[in-house]
Scaffold this motif. Structure first.
Motif, PDB file in Angstrom:
ATOM      1  N   SER A 194       0.882  -1.207   0.059  1.00  0.00           N
ATOM      2  CA  SER A 194       0.036   0.139   0.104  1.00  0.00           C
ATOM      3  C   SER A 194       0.747   1.130   0.195  1.00  0.00           C
ATOM      4  CB  SER A 194      -1.015   0.059   1.174  1.00  0.00           C
ATOM      5  OG  SER A 194      -1.817   1.151   1.268  1.00  0.00           O
ATOM      6  N   ARG A 195       1.910   1.334   0.873  1.00  0.00           N
ATOM      7  CA  ARG A 195       2.598   2.374   0.846  1.00  0.00           C
ATOM      8  C   ARG A 195       3.517   2.493  -0.565  1.00  0.00           C
ATOM      9  NH1 ARG A 195       5.862   1.462   6.537  1.00  0.00           N
ATOM     10  NH2 ARG A 195       4.154   1.624   7.831  1.00  0.00           N
ATOM     11  N   LEU A 196       4.060   1.419  -1.067  1.00  0.00           N
ATOM     12  CA  LEU A 196       4.502   1.638  -2.570  1.00  0.00           C
ATOM     13  C   LEU A 196       3.602   2.136  -3.340  1.00  0.00           C
ATOM     14  CD1 LEU A 196       7.401   0.722  -3.633  1.00  0.00           C
ATOM     15  CD2 LEU A 196       6.159  -1.278  -4.458  1.00  0.00           C
ATOM     16  N   GLN A 197       2.261   1.721  -3.400  1.00  0.00           N
ATOM     17  CA  GLN A 197       1.199   2.529  -4.285  1.00  0.00           C
ATOM     18  C   GLN A 197       1.157   3.887  -3.768  1.00  0.00           C
ATOM     19  OE1 GLN A 197      -0.512   0.450  -6.598  1.00  0.00           O
ATOM     20  NE2 GLN A 197      -0.870   2.671  -7.377  1.00  0.00           N
ATOM     21  N   ASN A 198       1.057   4.223  -2.634  1.00  0.00           N
ATOM     22  CA  ASN A 198       1.105   5.659  -2.437  1.00  0.00           C
ATOM     23  C   ASN A 198       2.218   6.458  -2.948  1.00  0.00           C
ATOM     24  OD1 ASN A 198      -1.511   5.538  -0.926  1.00  0.00           O
ATOM     25  ND2 ASN A 198      -0.486   4.916   1.044  1.00  0.00           N
ATOM     26  N   LYS A 199       3.617   5.807  -2.796  1.00  0.00           N
ATOM     27  CA  LYS A 199       4.477   6.506  -3.169  1.00  0.00           C
ATOM     28  C   LYS A 199       4.592   6.622  -4.837  1.00  0.00           C
ATOM     29  CE  LYS A 199       7.672   5.084   0.400  1.00  0.00           C
ATOM     30  NZ  LYS A 199       8.785   3.841   0.816  1.00  0.00           N
TER      31      LYS A 199
ATOM     32  N   MET B 262      11.594  -4.030  -2.920  1.00  0.00           N
ATOM     33  CA  MET B 262      10.904  -3.006  -3.162  1.00  0.00           C
ATOM     34  C   MET B 262      11.408  -1.705  -3.819  1.00  0.00           C
ATOM     35  SD  MET B 262       7.816  -4.041  -1.897  1.00  0.00           S
ATOM     36  CE  MET B 262       6.662  -4.892  -0.597  1.00  0.00           C
ATOM     37  N   LEU B 263      11.042  -1.537  -5.045  1.00  0.00           N
ATOM     38  CA  LEU B 263      11.739  -0.568  -5.877  1.00  0.00           C
ATOM     39  C   LEU B 263      10.927   0.792  -5.741  1.00  0.00           C
ATOM     40  CD1 LEU B 263      12.664  -2.681  -9.194  1.00  0.00           C
ATOM     41  CD2 LEU B 263      14.185  -1.932  -7.333  1.00  0.00           C
ATOM     42  N   THR B 264      11.419   1.664  -4.932  1.00  0.00           N
ATOM     43  CA  THR B 264      10.714   2.895  -4.579  1.00  0.00           C
ATOM     44  C   THR B 264      10.723   3.715  -5.901  1.00  0.00           C
ATOM     45  OG1 THR B 264      11.919   2.906  -2.339  1.00  0.00           O
ATOM     46  CG2 THR B 264      11.014   4.951  -3.384  1.00  0.00           C
ATOM     47  N   PRO B 265       9.336   4.288  -6.074  1.00  0.00           N
ATOM     48  CA  PRO B 265       8.950   4.835  -7.365  1.00  0.00           C
ATOM     49  C   PRO B 265       9.760   6.194  -7.411  1.00  0.00           C
ATOM     50  CG  PRO B 265       6.938   4.044  -6.480  1.00  0.00           C
ATOM     51  CD  PRO B 265       7.979   3.776  -5.484  1.00  0.00           C
TER      52      PRO B 265
ATOM     53  N   GLU C 262      10.518  -8.980  -7.559  1.00  0.00           N
ATOM     54  CA  GLU C 262      10.722  -7.314  -7.597  1.00  0.00           C
ATOM     55  C   GLU C 262       9.464  -6.587  -7.514  1.00  0.00           C
ATOM     56  OE1 GLU C 262      15.043  -6.421  -9.528  1.00  0.00           O
ATOM     57  OE2 GLU C 262      13.345  -6.145 -10.767  1.00  0.00           O
ATOM     58  N   PHE C 263       9.132  -5.547  -6.911  1.00  0.00           N
ATOM     59  CA  PHE C 263       8.014  -5.003  -6.855  1.00  0.00           C
ATOM     60  C   PHE C 263       8.255  -3.583  -7.505  1.00  0.00           C
ATOM     61  CE2 PHE C 263       7.193  -8.003  -3.915  1.00  0.00           C
ATOM     62  CZ  PHE C 263       5.868  -8.102  -3.945  1.00  0.00           C
ATOM     63  N   ASP C 264       7.596  -3.059  -8.704  1.00  0.00           N
ATOM     64  CA  ASP C 264       8.049  -2.143  -9.633  1.00  0.00           C
ATOM     65  C   ASP C 264       6.922  -1.621 -10.317  1.00  0.00           C
ATOM     66  OD1 ASP C 264       9.618   0.037 -10.756  1.00  0.00           O
ATOM     67  OD2 ASP C 264      10.535  -1.235 -12.130  1.00  0.00           O
ATOM     68  N   ARG C 265       6.937  -0.344 -10.766  1.00  0.00           N
ATOM     69  CA  ARG C 265       5.577   0.334 -11.229  1.00  0.00           C
ATOM     70  C   ARG C 265       5.657  -0.292 -12.784  1.00  0.00           C
ATOM     71  NH1 ARG C 265       6.160   4.025 -15.354  1.00  0.00           N
ATOM     72  NH2 ARG C 265       8.047   4.948 -15.425  1.00  0.00           N
ATOM     73  N   VAL C 266       4.382  -0.604 -13.247  1.00  0.00           N
ATOM     74  CA  VAL C 266       4.136  -0.713 -14.712  1.00  0.00           C
ATOM     75  C   VAL C 266       3.719   0.448 -15.401  1.00  0.00           C
ATOM     76  CG1 VAL C 266       2.562  -2.396 -15.962  1.00  0.00           C
ATOM     77  CG2 VAL C 266       3.057  -2.923 -13.722  1.00  0.00           C
ATOM     78  N   ASP C 267       2.845   1.515 -14.772  1.00  0.00           N
ATOM     79  CA  ASP C 267       2.636   2.521 -15.458  1.00  0.00           C
ATOM     80  C   ASP C 267       2.391   3.593 -14.449  1.00  0.00           C
ATOM     81  OD1 ASP C 267       0.020   1.748 -14.395  1.00  0.00           O
ATOM     82  OD2 ASP C 267      -0.795   0.783 -16.310  1.00  0.00           O
ATOM     83  N   GLU C 268       1.625   4.403 -14.773  1.00  0.00           N
ATOM     84  CA  GLU C 268       1.570   5.759 -13.631  1.00  0.00           C
ATOM     85  C   GLU C 268       0.535   5.156 -12.629  1.00  0.00           C
ATOM     86  OE1 GLU C 268      -2.122   8.574 -15.545  1.00  0.00           O
ATOM     87  OE2 GLU C 268      -0.156   8.344 -16.558  1.00  0.00           O
ATOM     88  N   LYS C 269      -0.180   4.085 -12.670  1.00  0.00           N
ATOM     89  CA  LYS C 269      -1.183   3.607 -11.788  1.00  0.00           C
ATOM     90  C   LYS C 269      -1.131   2.545 -11.046  1.00  0.00           C
ATOM     91  CE  LYS C 269      -4.817   6.219 -14.206  1.00  0.00           C
ATOM     92  NZ  LYS C 269      -6.101   5.876 -15.008  1.00  0.00           N
ATOM     93  N   SER C 270      -0.223   1.456 -11.545  1.00  0.00           N
ATOM     94  CA  SER C 270      -0.243   0.017 -10.823  1.00  0.00           C
ATOM     95  C   SER C 270       1.368  -0.287 -10.642  1.00  0.00           C
ATOM     96  CB  SER C 270      -0.888  -0.739 -11.875  1.00  0.00           C
ATOM     97  OG  SER C 270      -0.168  -0.921 -13.081  1.00  0.00           O
TER      98      SER C 270
ATOM     99  N   SER D  57       3.607  -3.872 -10.132  1.00  0.00           N
ATOM    100  CA  SER D  57       3.545  -5.099 -10.493  1.00  0.00           C
ATOM    101  C   SER D  57       4.484  -5.925  -9.617  1.00  0.00           C
ATOM    102  CB  SER D  57       3.699  -5.375 -11.756  1.00  0.00           C
ATOM    103  OG  SER D  57       5.227  -5.294 -12.325  1.00  0.00           O
ATOM    104  N   GLN D  58       4.401  -7.481  -9.414  1.00  0.00           N
ATOM    105  CA  GLN D  58       5.571  -8.034  -9.011  1.00  0.00           C
ATOM    106  C   GLN D  58       5.944  -9.145  -9.896  1.00  0.00           C
ATOM    107  OE1 GLN D  58       2.725  -9.396  -5.595  1.00  0.00           O
ATOM    108  NE2 GLN D  58       3.790 -11.409  -6.195  1.00  0.00           N
ATOM    109  N   LYS D  59       7.218  -9.348 -10.069  1.00  0.00           N
ATOM    110  CA  LYS D  59       7.738 -10.075 -10.921  1.00  0.00           C
ATOM    111  C   LYS D  59       9.072 -10.819 -10.422  1.00  0.00           C
ATOM    112  CE  LYS D  59      10.374  -8.178 -14.132  1.00  0.00           C
ATOM    113  NZ  LYS D  59      10.875  -7.426 -15.066  1.00  0.00           N
ATOM    114  N   ASP D  60       9.060 -12.149 -10.794  1.00  0.00           N
ATOM    115  CA  ASP D  60      10.243 -12.939 -10.245  1.00  0.00           C
ATOM    116  C   ASP D  60      11.322 -12.818 -11.204  1.00  0.00           C
ATOM    117  OD1 ASP D  60       8.736 -14.053  -8.231  1.00  0.00           O
ATOM    118  OD2 ASP D  60       8.091 -15.831  -9.051  1.00  0.00           O
ATOM    119  N   VAL D  61      12.329 -12.578 -10.483  1.00  0.00           N
ATOM    120  CA  VAL D  61      13.654 -12.055 -11.209  1.00  0.00           C
ATOM    121  C   VAL D  61      14.789 -13.356 -11.220  1.00  0.00           C
ATOM    122  CG1 VAL D  61      15.695 -10.513 -11.748  1.00  0.00           C
ATOM    123  CG2 VAL D  61      13.231  -9.873 -11.103  1.00  0.00           C
ATOM    124  N   ARG D  62      15.014 -13.766 -12.479  1.00  0.00           N
ATOM    125  CA  ARG D  62      16.127 -14.853 -12.453  1.00  0.00           C
ATOM    126  C   ARG D  62      17.695 -14.308 -11.958  1.00  0.00           C
ATOM    127  NH1 ARG D  62      19.478 -16.524 -16.344  1.00  0.00           N
ATOM    128  NH2 ARG D  62      18.645 -15.081 -17.782  1.00  0.00           N
TER     129      ARG D  62
END
Length: 476
Positions: free
Chosen positions: A83-88, A327-330, A363-371, A373-378
């Motif tokens: 939730s905090r990541l989304q707010n950021k 968590m990748l801060t926007p 990893e948690f990173d932005r997809v666009d200006e609103k969302s 995403s979480q992605k498994d990184v090798r």
């Protein structure tokens, strides 16, 4: 952090006591304080261009502190973190559009804060998880207040109370004394007529980082404040306190029994069937016991713990090793383009390889200006012999030969064949990073680089090498 709007309720209720401080210990909730310092500096620090770290270093606090930093949050706060990541993300987008009402911390602020403490020979501790229990325990051990804006500390039973940073006038010392305002839990309980044992129940049902009782307005309907405000959250807090003041605790001596009785009655009022375990766990978070300084971090190698405690290793490693996540801060950037973090994915893959071996990192990173995403990184591993891979095992990675460590870095930067013999030592890393960026751009963009980007990059090299950042620059 903590109970939303509780700090407003404390201010409105005029519960803060005027005090002066001299020759006293203060335990500093570091994340909360550097957040406050960055956003309340004069002049205002830049937030739109990656962070004004040099300006932040000038913010000084003339006290002898006990500084405690946190190291990451456990799985019980995962939803709160998302939730905090989304707010950021929302704040970063507003900042990119020029909004003056948004704030966002630059991503390396914690590491810069630790660097400042180290440069000024100020001792600090870094927890390997949530720091609040250690902060509360140390404050009571020393019999001193906690400097923090985190309203969770309003719930703890702190002998020395809590000092909100906004009321801590450390730039206006007089006679060696600092004027401040202090919150004391005993005064709060007296004002709202509740048993101190129920403060943690209040936090758990009002809503903190661990639990919240959704009541659909039933508390306010049953216990309406004498004077309704324009803020529903504040009215709800007052209603909850009124409810807790009516709970019959007669013949109950044990704090845990009182808490279970109040929680049961809250469930009955809301008329819902809920699992009480998250609430009881949330309540127990506020118990203050002897919490010693941490010297080991579970899955962390001891050399890493030592380096983190010395401020010489980023605490990102704790989240990766403990929870296998990043968590990748926007960032404040052009939101019509992919996230800036995508450019450095290759580097992070080597980072994960050294820390996790073959395990994936989420990893948690932005997809666009609103969302988000979480992605498994090798993870990726350097192309070296098995013998050298053994030397890169985490338990003794600090003992790996320097030439091997340099090889790993150069390979991560896609620059193993770059000839650097005639390049000054202090410019080798910037040159490799520039080479990495150039290759990434060639692979991912069809158009030629904007000449202004290259000029800005070269200017940055010259500016950082020869000029005082406070002086102006004339471009010819």
């Amino acid at each position: 952090m903590g109970v939303q709007k509780l700090d407003n309720l404390v201010d409105e209720s005029k519960l803060l006591e005027d005090i002066t401080l001299k020759n006293t210990d203060i335990v500093i909730d570091a994340p909360n304080v550097y957040y406050f310092l960055y956003f309340n500096s004069v002049p205002k620090l830049d937030q739109s261009h990656g962070g004004d770290y040099s300006g932040f270093k000038e913010e000084d606090c003339k006290v002898t502190p006990h500084v405690i930093l946190d190291g990451g949050s456990g799985p019980e706060k995962f939803e709160t973190l998302k939730s905090r990541l989304q707010n950021k993300l929302v704040n970063a987008k507003k900042m990119a559009e020029g909004s003056p009402d948004s704030n966002i911390l630059p991503p390396l602020i914690k590491d810069v804060f630790k660097q400042v403490l180290t440069e000024r020979n100020l001792q600090f501790e870094e927890s390997f998880g949530e720091a609040d229990p250690r902060i509360a325990s140390l404050a009571n051990e020393l019999g001193c207040p906690v400097l923090s804006h985190d309203s969770d500390f309003y719930i703890y039973d702190l002998e020395g109370g809590v000092l909100p940073p906004s009321k801590f006038l450390w730039k206006m010392t007089e006679g060696g004394q600092i004027t401040a305002k202090c919150y004391r839990r005993s005064e709060f309980c007296t004002r709202f007529s509740i048993d101190p044992a129920l403060m943690s129940v209040f936090a758990s049902i009002a809503g903190n980082d661990y639990s919240r009782l959704e009541d659909k307005g039933k508390f306010v309907k049953k216990y309406p404040p004498c004077k309704m405000s324009n803020n529903w959250k504040l009215d709800r807090l007052r209603a909850l306190l009124e409810f807790l003041s009516t709970v019959n605790l007669r013949n109950l001596q044990d704090s845990e029994e009182k808490q279970k009785k109040a929680l049961k009655e809250a469930f009955m009022l809301v008329n819902v069937q809920m699992d009480e375990r998250p609430f009881l766990e949330s309540i127990r978070k506020y118990n203050i016991g002897p919490v010693k300084a941490e010297t080991h971090g579970g899955v962390l190698a001891q050399w890493m713990c030592d380096k983190i405690q010395e401020g010489k290793l980023t605490s990102f490693v704790t989240d990766v090793l403990h929870h296998k996540r990043m968590m990748l801060t926007p960032l404040v950037e052009d939101f019509s383009q992919p996230s800036s973090y995508s450019a450095a994915l290759h580097i992070r893959q080597y980072f994960y390889g050294l820390l996790l071996g073959q395990e994936l990192c989420t990893e948690f990173d932005r997809v666009d200006e609103k969302s988000v995403s979480q992605k498994d990184v090798r993870p990726l591993h350097p192309s070296v012999s098995q013998d050298k891979l053994q030397q890169l095992q985490l338990q003794h990675l600090d003992q790996a030969p320097e030439d091997l460590r340099r090889h790993v870095l150069m390979e991560a930067l896609e620059s193993p064949d770059l000839v650097l013999g005639n390049v000054p030592d202090h410019m080798k890393l910037p040159l490799c990073v520039t080479n990495f960026w150039w290759k990434y751009r060639q692979r991912n963009h069809t158009t030629a680089p904007n000449k202004q980007y290259v000029c800005a990059l070269l200017l940055g090299f010259v500016y950082g090498e020869h000029l005082d950042p406070r002086e102006s620059v004339t471009l010819i």
